[in-house]
Write an enzyme that holds these catalytic residues in place. Sequence first.
Site, PDB file in Angstrom:
ATOM      1  N   CYS A 193      -2.166  -2.713   7.508  1.00 44.06           N
ATOM      2  CA  CYS A 193      -2.016  -3.641   6.389  1.00 44.06           C
ATOM      3  C   CYS A 193      -0.710  -4.428   6.426  1.00 44.06           C
ATOM      4  O   CYS A 193      -0.684  -5.593   6.032  1.00 44.06           O
ATOM      5  CB  CYS A 193      -2.204  -2.900   5.081  1.00 44.06           C
ATOM      6  SG  CYS A 193      -3.931  -2.354   4.917  1.00 44.06           S
ATOM      7  N   ASP A 224       0.782  -1.254   0.000  1.00 40.12           N
ATOM      8  CA  ASP A 224       0.000   0.000   0.000  1.00 40.12           C
ATOM      9  C   ASP A 224       0.809   1.298   0.000  1.00 40.12           C
ATOM     10  O   ASP A 224       0.488   2.224   0.770  1.00 40.12           O
ATOM     11  CB  ASP A 224      -0.953   0.001   1.199  1.00 40.12           C
ATOM     12  CG  ASP A 224      -2.033  -1.064   1.120  1.00 40.12           C
ATOM     13  OD1 ASP A 224      -2.038  -1.852   0.156  1.00 40.12           O
ATOM     14  OD2 ASP A 224      -2.874  -1.124   2.047  1.00 40.12           O
ATOM     15  N   LYS A 258      -7.160  -4.946  -3.015  1.00 43.03           N
ATOM     16  CA  LYS A 258      -7.925  -5.457  -1.870  1.00 43.03           C
ATOM     17  C   LYS A 258      -8.835  -4.371  -1.338  1.00 43.03           C
ATOM     18  O   LYS A 258      -8.580  -3.186  -1.529  1.00 43.03           O
ATOM     19  CB  LYS A 258      -6.975  -5.960  -0.786  1.00 43.03           C
ATOM     20  CG  LYS A 258      -6.013  -4.897  -0.328  1.00 43.03           C
ATOM     21  CD  LYS A 258      -5.004  -5.436   0.661  1.00 43.03           C
ATOM     22  CE  LYS A 258      -4.094  -4.335   1.150  1.00 43.03           C
ATOM     23  NZ  LYS A 258      -4.791  -3.226   1.805  1.00 43.03           N
TER      24      LYS A 258
HETATM   25  C1  VGL Z   1      -4.738   0.656   5.614  1.00 43.64           C
HETATM   26  C2  VGL Z   1      -6.348   1.484   7.013  1.00 43.64           C
HETATM   27  C3  VGL Z   1      -7.294   1.359   6.031  1.00 43.64           C
HETATM   28  C4  VGL Z   1      -3.301   0.290   5.418  1.00 43.64           C
HETATM   29  C5  VGL Z   1      -5.672   0.503   4.625  1.00 43.64           C
HETATM   30  O1  VGL Z   1      -2.828   0.243   4.263  1.00 43.64           O
HETATM   31  O2  VGL Z   1      -2.615   0.035   6.430  1.00 43.64           O
HETATM   32  N1  VGL Z   1      -5.080   1.132   6.806  1.00 43.64           N
HETATM   33  N2  VGL Z   1      -6.958   0.866   4.834  1.00 43.64           N
END
Ligand code: VGL
Length: 204
Positions: free
Chosen positions: A151, A8, A106
């Site tokens: 994540c 991410d 995702k």
């Molecule tokens: C994430 C919160 C919501 C992350 C993704 O990438 O850690 N955190 N969506």
Amino acid sequence: MKALLIVDVQNDFCPGGALEVPNGDQIIPTINNLSEQFDIVIQTQDWHPQGHSSFASSHQGKEPFETIEMPYGEQVLWPDHCVQDSQGADFHPDLETNRSQLIIRKGFRKDIDSYSAFYENDDETTTGLTGYLRERNIDTLYAVGLATDFCVKWSVVDGIKEGFNVFVVEDAVKGIDIEGSVDQAWTEMLEKGAKKVSSKELLN
Ligand code: VGL
Ligand code: ZN
């Protein structure tokens, strides 16, 4: 075989983004250096439809960072982030992505959030990553990216559960840190069997 798993590294998790991780962009040069040393690079991309159930804005009277009960358990509510096809969902422009062989998206199901690269937050719905790794004889993962306490942690813990050796590169992850959640994440990852390494140990 080993692979680098880049979690991410998207605009919305970097400074100026909708759900910014403090100094989230600072790990990018290190990740780029690391990825040159891996034959297999895999990325994840948080990829939510508008009105996703993890957004506080989808729940009347709720503010970001409050929690609610979902059918699958407790869920933290977030500012709207990583909406499909938005600039915030794009990878950070400084991240080298050409060498990535697989990008796992995702969080695209409206009613389930998905932190982990392996399973959605119901702990049942799979992303298919385990099968991909097994078919390519990958047994060892090096995890980097954002956010350490969500994540990255969930991906690391699930990776171990699925039987992979998982290393976390300590200077190539950064966290959101809600009430000590980064420290808790490290404790949990190490307890479950993850190994902490520094990029120095990996870079020649
Ligand atoms: C994430 C919160 C919501 C992350 C993704 O990438 O850690 N955190 N969506
Ligand atoms: Zn998300």
